[in-house]
Each structure stands twice: as C-alpha cells, then as structure tokens.
Enzyme design. Structure first.
Site, PDB file in Angstrom:
ATOM      1  CG  HIS A 267       4.107   4.056  -1.365  1.00  0.00           C
ATOM      2  ND1 HIS A 267       4.347   5.184  -0.606  1.00  0.00           N
ATOM      3  CD2 HIS A 267       3.319   4.461  -2.393  1.00  0.00           C
ATOM      4  CE1 HIS A 267       3.721   6.214  -1.140  1.00  0.00           C
ATOM      5  NE2 HIS A 267       3.096   5.811  -2.230  1.00  0.00           N
TER       6      HIS A 267
ATOM      7  CG  HIS B  42       1.636   3.619  -6.829  1.00  0.00           C
ATOM      8  ND1 HIS B  42       0.347   3.801  -6.355  1.00  0.00           N
ATOM      9  CD2 HIS B  42       2.389   4.587  -6.262  1.00  0.00           C
ATOM     10  CE1 HIS B  42       0.329   4.847  -5.544  1.00  0.00           C
ATOM     11  NE2 HIS B  42       1.545   5.342  -5.468  1.00  0.00           N
TER      12      HIS B  42
HETATM   13  P1  AMP Z   1       1.238   8.188  -3.219  1.00  0.00           P
HETATM   14  O1  AMP Z   1       0.444   9.261  -3.907  1.00  0.00           O
HETATM   15  O2  AMP Z   1       2.315   7.626  -4.103  1.00  0.00           O
HETATM   16  O3  AMP Z   1       1.747   8.616  -1.870  1.00  0.00           O
HETATM   17  O4  AMP Z   1       0.231   7.000  -3.032  1.00  0.00           O
HETATM   18  C1  AMP Z   1      -0.372   6.656  -1.825  1.00  0.00           C
HETATM   19  C2  AMP Z   1      -1.378   5.589  -2.120  1.00  0.00           C
HETATM   20  O5  AMP Z   1      -1.768   5.007  -0.900  1.00  0.00           O
HETATM   21  C3  AMP Z   1      -2.651   6.096  -2.818  1.00  0.00           C
HETATM   22  O6  AMP Z   1      -2.806   5.426  -4.057  1.00  0.00           O
HETATM   23  C4  AMP Z   1      -3.745   5.742  -1.836  1.00  0.00           C
HETATM   24  O7  AMP Z   1      -4.910   5.313  -2.479  1.00  0.00           O
HETATM   25  C5  AMP Z   1      -3.110   4.635  -1.027  1.00  0.00           C
HETATM   26  N1  AMP Z   1      -3.640   4.485   0.327  1.00  0.00           N
HETATM   27  C6  AMP Z   1      -3.787   5.450   1.261  1.00  0.00           C
HETATM   28  N2  AMP Z   1      -4.280   4.931   2.397  1.00  0.00           N
HETATM   29  C7  AMP Z   1      -4.437   3.602   2.179  1.00  0.00           C
HETATM   30  C8  AMP Z   1      -4.918   2.518   2.972  1.00  0.00           C
HETATM   31  N3  AMP Z   1      -5.326   2.695   4.236  1.00  0.00           N
HETATM   32  N4  AMP Z   1      -4.931   1.284   2.418  1.00  0.00           N
HETATM   33  C9  AMP Z   1      -4.517   1.093   1.146  1.00  0.00           C
HETATM   34  N5  AMP Z   1      -4.058   2.072   0.343  1.00  0.00           N
HETATM   35  C10 AMP Z   1      -4.022   3.317   0.859  1.00  0.00           C
END
Ligand code: AMP
Length: 111
Positions: free
Chosen positions: A95, A97
C-alpha cells in the site's frame, strides 16, 4: 490472504470508506489519519510489499495514485511507502499513503 486486514477490506469483510477503485487497486480512507484526507492505495491482490509487486503493475499502481490525486484536486501532498518493519510498515500488504498537505497541519515529514 488469511488474516490480512487489507485482503479482508478488498473482500468486503471489513468495512472501509472507498474513494476510488480500478481493476487492480482500491483507494480508501486511512482509519487513523495522520492528516485530513489521509488515503491508502491498496493492491487488490495480496503482495507483502513494494518488492513483491509484479513489475507489470507498477505503472498501473502509479496511475491509480495519480488518478485519485487529480480527481481530488490535490496540489500539495506526500506519498509515503513504508517497506518493512524497520521502515514502519505495520500492515504487510502492499500500500501507498497519500497525505494531503495544508498550512498548519502539523505533520512533519523529512528525508
Ligand atoms: P503502514 O504503517 O504503512 O503499514 O500503514 C498501515 C496503515 O493502515 C495505517 O496508517 C493504519 O491506520 C491503516 N489501517 C489499518 N487498518 C485499517 C482499516 N481497517 N481501515 C483503514 N485503514 C487501516
């Protein structure tokens, strides 16, 4: 993939606020936004990280990010890709951001 939160979102098993979708990617609102409008571009298929994304998807991935950025009319934004635990990757499903930037948003990002 079993027990992957983003796979469950793609499958509709966990609710999300979807703002854009293509054949290969979805864009959703981050559940814990670092800034207003914090979005995530997520591959529909499970790949653990940036290095696992098949080469033929890189262009589609970047076009997906550009499409939603243009649709929302964002001019100032950071694109952040956390790859691996040490880099802050918490969800092991590819993913990106998208962090829209506004005056005084308090978000600090440095390289
Ligand atoms: P990372 O630290 O790059 O793995 O980012 C993961 C992101 O996913 C974080 O910013 C979380 O807030 C987001 N996240 C985790 N679970 C969910 C969810 N169910 N819906 C939307 N965002 C999520």
């Amino acid at each position: 993939m079993k027990d992957c939160v983003f796979c469950k979102i793609v499958a509709g098993e966990i609710p999300c606020h979807k703002v854009w979708e293509s054949e290969e990617f979805i864009v959703i609102e981050d559940a814990n936004p670092k800034v207003d409008g914090h979005l995530l571009v997520i591959s529909k298929r499970h790949f653990d990280n940036f290095l696992d994304l098949p080469s033929e998807l890189y262009e589609k991935f970047l076009i997906s990010a550009k499409e939603i950025i243009k649709k929302l009319g964002l001019k100032d934004f950071n694109l952040v890709l956390n790859n691996g635990k040490l880099a802050g990757q918490v969800v092991p499903h590819f993913h990106l951001h998208i962090l829209p930037r506004r005056v005084g948003d308090g978000f600090e990002f440095g390289v």
